[in-house]
Design an enzyme around this catalytic site. Structure first.
Site, PDB file in Angstrom:
ATOM      1  N   CYS A  47     -48.514  48.665 106.004  1.00  0.00           N
ATOM      2  CA  CYS A  47     -48.670  48.097 107.346  1.00  0.00           C
ATOM      3  C   CYS A  47     -50.088  48.394 107.799  1.00  0.00           C
ATOM      4  CB  CYS A  47     -47.651  48.740 108.287  1.00  0.00           C
ATOM      5  SG  CYS A  47     -47.904  48.396 110.034  1.00  0.00           S
ATOM      6  N   HIS A  48     -50.583  47.575 108.713  1.00  0.00           N
ATOM      7  CA  HIS A  48     -51.946  47.782 109.202  1.00  0.00           C
ATOM      8  C   HIS A  48     -52.136  49.197 109.769  1.00  0.00           C
ATOM      9  CE1 HIS A  48     -55.774  45.952 110.502  1.00  0.00           C
ATOM     10  NE2 HIS A  48     -55.750  46.993 111.327  1.00  0.00           N
ATOM     11  N   THR A  49     -51.066  49.781 110.303  1.00  0.00           N
ATOM     12  CA  THR A  49     -51.168  51.131 110.890  1.00  0.00           C
ATOM     13  C   THR A  49     -51.484  52.174 109.814  1.00  0.00           C
ATOM     14  OG1 THR A  49     -49.587  50.405 112.555  1.00  0.00           O
ATOM     15  CG2 THR A  49     -49.995  52.780 112.413  1.00  0.00           C
ATOM     16  N   CYS A 130     -30.799  62.701 123.040  1.00  0.00           N
ATOM     17  CA  CYS A 130     -31.898  63.156 123.907  1.00  0.00           C
ATOM     18  C   CYS A 130     -31.951  62.297 125.170  1.00  0.00           C
ATOM     19  CB  CYS A 130     -33.227  63.104 123.158  1.00  0.00           C
ATOM     20  SG  CYS A 130     -33.875  61.434 122.928  1.00  0.00           S
ATOM     21  N   CYS A 133     -32.881  58.633 124.432  1.00  0.00           N
ATOM     22  CA  CYS A 133     -31.795  57.847 123.841  1.00  0.00           C
ATOM     23  C   CYS A 133     -30.685  57.576 124.852  1.00  0.00           C
ATOM     24  CB  CYS A 133     -31.224  58.580 122.624  1.00  0.00           C
ATOM     25  SG  CYS A 133     -32.305  58.512 121.180  1.00  0.00           S
ATOM     26  N   CYS A 141     -37.339  57.940 120.939  1.00  0.00           N
ATOM     27  CA  CYS A 141     -36.450  59.105 120.850  1.00  0.00           C
ATOM     28  C   CYS A 141     -37.308  60.361 120.846  1.00  0.00           C
ATOM     29  CB  CYS A 141     -35.621  59.012 119.560  1.00  0.00           C
ATOM     30  SG  CYS A 141     -34.722  60.523 119.163  1.00  0.00           S
ATOM     31  N   ARG A 145     -39.953  63.852 117.593  1.00  0.00           N
ATOM     32  CA  ARG A 145     -41.276  63.232 117.744  1.00  0.00           C
ATOM     33  C   ARG A 145     -42.409  64.260 117.696  1.00  0.00           C
ATOM     34  NH1 ARG A 145     -45.189  61.280 117.248  1.00  0.00           N
ATOM     35  NH2 ARG A 145     -46.139  59.334 117.974  1.00  0.00           N
ATOM     36  N   CYS A 205     -40.737  48.126 109.729  1.00  0.00           N
ATOM     37  CA  CYS A 205     -41.773  48.128 110.770  1.00  0.00           C
ATOM     38  C   CYS A 205     -42.153  46.723 111.257  1.00  0.00           C
ATOM     39  CB  CYS A 205     -43.019  48.894 110.336  1.00  0.00           C
ATOM     40  SG  CYS A 205     -44.239  48.976 111.668  1.00  0.00           S
ATOM     41  N   ARG A 400     -47.852  40.771 103.765  1.00  0.00           N
ATOM     42  CA  ARG A 400     -47.338  42.070 103.326  1.00  0.00           C
ATOM     43  C   ARG A 400     -47.400  42.159 101.801  1.00  0.00           C
ATOM     44  NH1 ARG A 400     -48.184  44.043 107.733  1.00  0.00           N
ATOM     45  NH2 ARG A 400     -46.671  45.298 108.895  1.00  0.00           N
TER      46      ARG A 400
HETATM   47  N1  NAD Z   1     -46.465  48.623 118.334  1.00  0.00           N
HETATM   48  C1  NAD Z   1     -45.875  48.716 117.171  1.00  0.00           C
HETATM   49  O1  NAD Z   1     -44.744  49.190 117.072  1.00  0.00           O
HETATM   50  C2  NAD Z   1     -46.567  48.213 115.945  1.00  0.00           C
HETATM   51  C3  NAD Z   1     -45.838  48.050 114.746  1.00  0.00           C
HETATM   52  C4  NAD Z   1     -46.508  47.512 113.637  1.00  0.00           C
HETATM   53  C5  NAD Z   1     -47.849  47.208 113.695  1.00  0.00           C
HETATM   54  N2  NAD Z   1     -48.516  47.426 114.873  1.00  0.00           N
HETATM   55  C6  NAD Z   1     -49.905  47.064 115.013  1.00  0.00           C
HETATM   56  O2  NAD Z   1     -49.958  45.660 115.198  1.00  0.00           O
HETATM   57  C7  NAD Z   1     -51.215  45.152 114.772  1.00  0.00           C
HETATM   58  C8  NAD Z   1     -51.017  43.972 113.824  1.00  0.00           C
HETATM   59  O3  NAD Z   1     -50.445  44.395 112.631  1.00  0.00           O
HETATM   60  P1  NAD Z   1     -50.433  43.425 111.349  1.00  0.00           P
HETATM   61  O4  NAD Z   1     -49.833  44.204 110.263  1.00  0.00           O
HETATM   62  O5  NAD Z   1     -49.877  42.103 111.710  1.00  0.00           O
HETATM   63  O6  NAD Z   1     -52.027  43.302 111.129  1.00  0.00           O
HETATM   64  P2  NAD Z   1     -52.901  42.234 110.351  1.00  0.00           P
HETATM   65  O7  NAD Z   1     -54.206  42.881 110.101  1.00  0.00           O
HETATM   66  O8  NAD Z   1     -52.146  41.680 109.196  1.00  0.00           O
HETATM   67  O9  NAD Z   1     -53.104  41.017 111.386  1.00  0.00           O
HETATM   68  C9  NAD Z   1     -54.078  40.999 112.389  1.00  0.00           C
HETATM   69  C10 NAD Z   1     -54.549  39.558 112.610  1.00  0.00           C
HETATM   70  O10 NAD Z   1     -55.448  39.559 113.709  1.00  0.00           O
HETATM   71  C11 NAD Z   1     -56.541  38.678 113.412  1.00  0.00           C
HETATM   72  N3  NAD Z   1     -57.670  39.067 114.244  1.00  0.00           N
HETATM   73  C12 NAD Z   1     -58.536  40.111 114.068  1.00  0.00           C
HETATM   74  N4  NAD Z   1     -59.430  40.163 115.087  1.00  0.00           N
HETATM   75  C13 NAD Z   1     -59.128  39.126 115.907  1.00  0.00           C
HETATM   76  C14 NAD Z   1     -59.687  38.653 117.141  1.00  0.00           C
HETATM   77  N5  NAD Z   1     -60.718  39.264 117.717  1.00  0.00           N
HETATM   78  N6  NAD Z   1     -59.124  37.570 117.722  1.00  0.00           N
HETATM   79  C15 NAD Z   1     -58.072  36.928 117.152  1.00  0.00           C
HETATM   80  N7  NAD Z   1     -57.511  37.331 115.975  1.00  0.00           N
HETATM   81  C16 NAD Z   1     -58.022  38.423 115.381  1.00  0.00           C
HETATM   82  C17 NAD Z   1     -56.768  38.842 111.918  1.00  0.00           C
HETATM   83  O11 NAD Z   1     -57.447  37.727 111.368  1.00  0.00           O
HETATM   84  C18 NAD Z   1     -55.313  38.958 111.425  1.00  0.00           C
HETATM   85  O12 NAD Z   1     -54.781  37.686 111.123  1.00  0.00           O
HETATM   86  C19 NAD Z   1     -51.957  46.341 114.150  1.00  0.00           C
HETATM   87  O13 NAD Z   1     -52.788  46.904 115.142  1.00  0.00           O
HETATM   88  C20 NAD Z   1     -50.822  47.306 113.833  1.00  0.00           C
HETATM   89  O14 NAD Z   1     -51.303  48.634 113.764  1.00  0.00           O
HETATM   90  C21 NAD Z   1     -47.896  47.908 115.982  1.00  0.00           C
HETATM   91  N1  AHE Z   2     -50.676  57.741 116.232  1.00  0.00           N
HETATM   92  C1  AHE Z   2     -51.273  56.706 117.034  1.00  0.00           C
HETATM   93  C2  AHE Z   2     -50.196  55.898 117.722  1.00  0.00           C
HETATM   94  C3  AHE Z   2     -49.845  54.801 116.876  1.00  0.00           C
HETATM   95  C4  AHE Z   2     -48.740  53.952 117.526  1.00  0.00           C
HETATM   96  O1  AHE Z   2     -48.829  53.500 118.661  1.00  0.00           O
HETATM   97  N2  AHE Z   2     -47.735  53.735 116.746  1.00  0.00           N
HETATM   98  C5  AHE Z   2     -46.720  52.760 117.080  1.00  0.00           C
HETATM   99  C6  AHE Z   2     -46.152  52.293 115.814  1.00  0.00           C
HETATM  100  S1  AHE Z   2     -47.302  51.510 114.780  1.00  0.00           S
HETATM  101  C7  AHE Z   2     -46.356  51.075 113.491  1.00  0.00           C
HETATM  102  O2  AHE Z   2     -47.077  50.358 112.626  1.00  0.00           O
HETATM  103  C8  AHE Z   2     -45.559  53.368 117.867  1.00  0.00           C
HETATM  104  O3  AHE Z   2     -44.446  52.961 117.721  1.00  0.00           O
HETATM  105  N3  AHE Z   2     -45.837  54.289 118.713  1.00  0.00           N
HETATM  106  C9  AHE Z   2     -44.834  55.019 119.456  1.00  0.00           C
HETATM  107  C10 AHE Z   2     -44.608  56.357 118.841  1.00  0.00           C
HETATM  108  O4  AHE Z   2     -45.358  56.707 117.930  1.00  0.00           O
HETATM  109  O5  AHE Z   2     -43.675  57.055 119.234  1.00  0.00           O
HETATM  110  C11 AHE Z   2     -52.139  57.270 118.097  1.00  0.00           C
HETATM  111  O6  AHE Z   2     -51.898  58.429 118.466  1.00  0.00           O
HETATM  112  O7  AHE Z   2     -53.012  56.542 118.543  1.00  0.00           O
HETATM  113 ZN    ZN Z   3     -46.200  49.674 110.873  1.00  0.00          ZN
HETATM  114 ZN    ZN Z   4     -33.122  60.694 120.876  1.00  0.00          ZN
END
Ligand code: NAD
Ligand code: AHE
Ligand code: ZN
Ligand code: ZN
Length: 407
Positions: A47-49, A130, A133, A141, A145, A205, A400
């Site tokens: 994953c990108h993360t 917790c 939850c 949760c 954590r 994810c 992916r």
């Molecule tokens: N919040 C969550 O729970 C959670 C879960 C999973 C992933 N994420 C995050 O979500 C984001 C996306 O993940 P992904 O796996 O799809 O990533 P990815 O890198 O596959 O996709 C990102 C897309 O954004 C585009 N992009 C980059 N800069 C841009 C801009 N300035 N304007 C428009 N488009 C742009 C890229 O071309 C790409 O297509 C990442 O930051 C990841 O860490 C968050």
């Molecule tokens: N460790 C990072 C935080 C990253 C973050 O926000 N993680 C997301 C999931 S990304 C999955 O690809 C998330 O769910 N956050 C809530 C949590 O972690 O409990 C930082 O500290 O910046």
């Molecule tokens: Zn992820």
């Molecule tokens: Zn919990």
């Protein structure tokens, strides 16, 4: 007499330092303690993360040597806010959080899974006890954590991974770039054994995050106009979720026009490349939509785009959901007037899904062909090829990449 699990030595991809190639090492994986589960990981995606944490530039190895918590890393991040490093990214570590496998052994007191069960490790736990939850208001949760954020297990605040006595940190409570991993029992979703693990690993994810951002966090209604910033796996899953919710228009925004062809198959109806316009992208979207969209989703991790995503929302009701993970130290900003005039800014973690309860439900939806999974898998490699897989992530053609972990 109870079965005593032994230390397992297996292959894992170790991130010794930020931004240095991962190294396939023989790693010792300790038996699960009370409330823990050891899983044989069969397939893991990237994953990108994972890439974000791996890319960290802060010399966190120094922190590993000199302190037992990540306090130094957190302190340095505060003092040097422009660093990219994930404050929770400690090295050396085993990354990975989007995977599927089979329970190998369980620790004392574990009742909900047994050896042989097919499972998906969940970085977002669900203890059902917790205050988070019990609230019914969130999927976050609190049970484990504090430990998962600093790369250790709750019981003894230590790692179950080591290499000849040197501890290796866990990551996100999952560490799936290993043939075996140890996780907390509250972080394990038991799934239908008939589900193909090489596919449903994605339900750990990215895909749930995008679908849930639409269904749980934004609660998009039929007929809505939706903008999706970033058409990677997460953004495409947002589009898929929005289509299922009955959105009338789904506008995909990406700086890589090659993404547009694929995005059509996930429900995107219109495409905008900010590079093709002189005006700010929020203005472009407002002009296209008679005043703004009903819902927008930032799926990139870029704080400037987060602002644009909010500001392209319709006055009075438009809601913007932050999904992307921004680099450490970065902050979002906008004119408060944007909120005063009715726009709403939200964020989502794992799409608001309660992991242990709802990941099995997502697996069932996949089995009934109600959600896509296979379509997000563009590459298949092995654990030994993990550095190539990271490289592929930065190429436009990769959504992916799934790694076979025991091949
Ligand atoms: N919040 C969550 O729970 C959670 C879960 C999973 C992933 N994420 C995050 O979500 C984001 C996306 O993940 P992904 O796996 O799809 O990533 P990815 O890198 O596959 O996709 C990102 C897309 O954004 C585009 N992009 C980059 N800069 C841009 C801009 N300035 N304007 C428009 N488009 C742009 C890229 O071309 C790409 O297509 C990442 O930051 C990841 O860490 C968050
Ligand atoms: N460790 C990072 C935080 C990253 C973050 O926000 N993680 C997301 C999931 S990304 C999955 O690809 C998330 O769910 N956050 C809530 C949590 O972690 O409990 C930082 O500290 O910046
Ligand atoms: Zn992820
Ligand atoms: Zn919990």
């Amino acid at each position: 007499m109870a079965f005593q699990a032994q230390v397992i030595t297996c292959k894992a991809a170790v991130a010794w330092e930020p931004n240095k190639p991962l190294v396939i090492e023989d790693v010792q994986v300790a038996p699960p303690q009370a409330g823990e589960v050891r899983i044989k990981i069969l397939f893991t995606a990237l994953c990108h993360t994972d890439a974000y944490t791996w890319s960290g530039k802060l010399t966190s190895r120094i922190c590993f040597v000199h302190c037992s918590t990540h306090l130094h890393a957190a302190l340095l991040s505060m003092l040097l806010p422009n660093l990219v490093q994930d404050p929770e990214g400690l090295f050396p570590c085993i990354l990975g959080h989007e995977a599927a496998g089979i329970v190998e052994s369980i620790g004392e007191g574990v009742t909900e899974v047994q050896p042989g069960d097919h499972v998906i490790p969940c970085y977002q736990a669900e203890c059902r006890e917790c205050k988070f939850c019990k609230s019914g208001k969130t999927n976050l949760c609190g049970k484990v954590r504090a430990a998962t954020g600093v790369g250790v297990m709750m019981n003894d605040r230590k790692s179950r991974f080591s290499i000849n006595g040197t501890p290796i940190y866990h990551f996100m409570g999952t560490s799936t770039f290993s043939q075996y991993t140890v996780v907390h029992d509250v972080s394990v979703a038991k799934i239908d054994p008939k589900a193909p693990l090489e596919k449903v690993c994605l339900l750990g994810c990215g895909v749930p995050t995008g679908l849930g951002a639409v269904w749980n966090t934004a609660k998009v209604e039929s007929g809505s106009i939706v903008a999706v910033f970033g058409l990677g796996t997460v953004g495409l899953a947002v589009a898929e979720g929005a289509k299922a919710a009955g959105a009338s228009r789904i506008i995909g925004i990406d700086i890589d026009s090659k993404k547009f062809d694929t995005a059509k198959n996930f429900g995107v109806t219109e495409f905008v490349n900010p590079k093709d316009h002189d005006k700010p992208i929020q203005q472009v979207i407002v002009d296209l939509t008679d005043g703004g969209v009903d819902y927008s989703f930032e799926c990139i991790g870029n704080v400037t785009v987060m602002r644009a995503a909010l500001e392209c929302c319709h006055k009075g009701w438009g809601t913007s959901v932050i999904v992307g993970v921004a680099a450490s130290g970065q902050e979002i900003s906008t004119r408060p007037f944007q909120l005063v005039t009715g726009r709403v800014w939200k964020g989502t973690a794992f799409g608001g899904f309660k992991s242990r309860s709802q990941v099995p439900w997502l697996v069932e939806k996949y089995m009934k062909k109600e959600i896509k999974v296979d379509e997000y898998i563009t590459h298949n490699l092995t654990l030994g090829e993990i550095n190539e897989a990271f490289h592929l992530m930065h190429e436009g053609g990769c959504l992916r990449c799934v790694l076979a972990v025991h091949t």
